[in-house]
Design a protein around this motif. Structure first.
Motif, mmCIF file in Angstrom:
data_model
loop_
_atom_site.group_PDB
_atom_site.id
_atom_site.type_symbol
_atom_site.label_atom_id
_atom_site.label_comp_id
_atom_site.label_asym_id
_atom_site.label_seq_id
_atom_site.Cartn_x
_atom_site.Cartn_y
_atom_site.Cartn_z
ATOM 1 N N ASN A 125 -16.918 -29.034 27.787
ATOM 2 C CA ASN A 125 -16.199 -27.916 26.951
ATOM 3 C C ASN A 125 -15.106 -27.254 27.675
ATOM 4 O O ASN A 125 -15.333 -26.475 28.175
ATOM 5 C CB ASN A 125 -17.218 -27.135 26.177
ATOM 6 C CG ASN A 125 -16.535 -26.190 25.152
ATOM 7 O OD1 ASN A 125 -15.516 -26.417 24.856
ATOM 8 N ND2 ASN A 125 -17.325 -25.328 24.579
ATOM 9 N N PRO A 126 -13.797 -27.629 27.324
ATOM 10 C CA PRO A 126 -12.762 -26.989 28.256
ATOM 11 C C PRO A 126 -12.783 -25.434 27.800
ATOM 12 O O PRO A 126 -12.238 -24.684 28.757
ATOM 13 C CB PRO A 126 -11.548 -27.860 27.876
ATOM 14 C CG PRO A 126 -11.841 -28.218 26.449
ATOM 15 C CD PRO A 126 -13.280 -28.682 26.446
ATOM 16 N N LYS A 127 -13.121 -25.068 26.651
ATOM 17 C CA LYS A 127 -13.131 -23.820 26.359
ATOM 18 C C LYS A 127 -14.105 -22.833 27.039
ATOM 19 O O LYS A 127 -13.940 -21.695 27.499
ATOM 20 C CB LYS A 127 -13.641 -23.518 24.630
ATOM 21 C CG LYS A 127 -12.778 -24.012 23.750
ATOM 22 C CD LYS A 127 -13.075 -23.830 22.388
ATOM 23 C CE LYS A 127 -11.824 -24.109 21.293
ATOM 24 N NZ LYS A 127 -12.467 -24.145 19.913
ATOM 25 N N ALA A 128 -15.262 -23.441 27.867
ATOM 26 C CA ALA A 128 -15.877 -22.679 28.775
ATOM 27 C C ALA A 128 -15.206 -22.430 29.962
ATOM 28 O O ALA A 128 -15.345 -21.351 30.391
ATOM 29 C CB ALA A 128 -17.003 -23.589 29.127
ATOM 30 N N GLY A 129 -14.331 -23.272 30.448
ATOM 31 C CA GLY A 129 -13.490 -23.199 31.599
ATOM 32 C C GLY A 129 -12.589 -21.925 31.357
ATOM 33 O O GLY A 129 -12.278 -21.287 32.121
ATOM 34 N N VAL A 130 -11.940 -22.095 30.058
ATOM 35 C CA VAL A 130 -10.869 -21.148 29.679
ATOM 36 C C VAL A 130 -11.464 -19.955 29.647
ATOM 37 O O VAL A 130 -10.821 -18.635 30.100
ATOM 38 C CB VAL A 130 -10.179 -21.632 28.574
ATOM 39 C CG1 VAL A 130 -9.017 -20.590 27.827
ATOM 40 C CG2 VAL A 130 -9.420 -22.901 28.855
ATOM 41 N N PHE A 131 -12.694 -19.660 28.932
ATOM 42 C CA PHE A 131 -13.232 -18.594 28.900
ATOM 43 C C PHE A 131 -13.304 -17.706 30.023
ATOM 44 O O PHE A 131 -12.912 -16.552 30.285
ATOM 45 C CB PHE A 131 -14.747 -18.680 28.310
ATOM 46 C CG PHE A 131 -15.598 -17.665 28.736
ATOM 47 C CD1 PHE A 131 -15.699 -16.381 27.660
ATOM 48 C CD2 PHE A 131 -16.712 -17.683 29.495
ATOM 49 C CE1 PHE A 131 -16.273 -15.462 28.119
ATOM 50 C CE2 PHE A 131 -17.396 -16.493 29.812
ATOM 51 C CZ PHE A 131 -17.347 -15.351 29.082
ATOM 52 N N TYR A 132 -13.789 -18.270 31.297
ATOM 53 C CA TYR A 132 -13.923 -17.971 32.628
ATOM 54 C C TYR A 132 -12.480 -17.465 32.957
ATOM 55 O O TYR A 132 -12.300 -16.342 33.499
ATOM 56 C CB TYR A 132 -14.585 -18.597 33.890
ATOM 57 C CG TYR A 132 -16.296 -18.483 33.289
ATOM 58 C CD1 TYR A 132 -16.796 -17.570 33.971
ATOM 59 C CD2 TYR A 132 -17.083 -19.490 32.682
ATOM 60 C CE1 TYR A 132 -18.339 -17.517 33.884
ATOM 61 C CE2 TYR A 132 -18.316 -19.452 32.462
ATOM 62 C CZ TYR A 132 -18.996 -18.531 32.923
ATOM 63 O OH TYR A 132 -20.464 -18.353 32.932
#
Length: 208
Positions: A125-132
């Motif tokens: 889930n790329p959104k997890a990376g963008v979240f951080y």
């Protein structure tokens, strides 16, 4: 630093408690495979979060926003994986549910599979990376060392996730023990299957 850490902890907890594929996976696994299975899935998710946090600390997650190709590739893979989980859940709903889920608690293979699914759901889930990458820098105090502060905030987020998933898996497992009807578990598989397809569609159409 203490003020910044407390502020980050509050915002991260609100985000962690919001419904999403990770939360849904923990609930579904806790109901269908007992609390041990749910905790195994949670451990996989937390492992993925630790990976994203470390990647953020060394600057790797910047590639997700700097390169549309990298983001899109991970986004499409993540959507396909969520669709696979949805199809699997719907397929399982066609079969009679196991009326004795407690027997699965001693099955290491089931727990390992739940761990892999949890980690895959998070890492794809790329959104997890963008979240951080997008949230943590907003709370880093001026003059603080970015690498160590990122790891500190990642540790805070992981501890909060562990506590949240511990409570969530316990509640879901207790509900499953109270409602022993096989039809309940079949309906849960149907609901989660459709939800996973919905998450997949949302991720696939996201062009941020």
């Amino acid at each position: 630093m203490i003020t910044a850490a407390l502020a980050f902890a509050g915002v991260a907890m609100l985000i962690n408690m919001a419904p999403g594929p990770d939360t849904l996976l923990v609930v579904r696994t806790s109901v269908t495979q007992s609390r041990q299975g749910g905790l195994a899935a949670a451990l996989g998710i937390i492992t993925g979060c630790m990976g994203w946090g470390i990647a953020t600390a060394v600057g790797l997650t910047a590639l997700l926003t700097a390169s549309h190709l990298a983001y899109d590739m991970l986004r499409i893979c993540g959507a396909a994986y969520l669709a696979h989980l949805g199809a699997t859940a719907l397929w399982r709903s066609r079969k009679p549910a196991d009326p004795e889920p407690a027997e699965q608690t001693t099955d290491p293979a089931s727990r390992l599979a739940a761990f892999r699914v949890g980690m895959g759901t998070n890492l794809l889930n790329p959104k997890a990376g963008v979240f951080y990458m997008s949230l943590i820098p907003q709370f880093v105090p001026q003059g603080a060392q970015m690498f160590s502060t990122t790891l500190l905030f990642t540790a805070i987020d992981v501890i909060e996730l562990a506590a949240w998933y511990w409570l969530l898996s316990g509640a879901a497992s207790a509900l499953s023990e109270r409602i022993q009807r096989p039809a309940f578990r079949r309906r849960l598989e149907q609901i989660t299957g459709v939800a996973f397809f919905g998450f997949a569609a949302t991720l696939l159409t996201d062009h941020s």
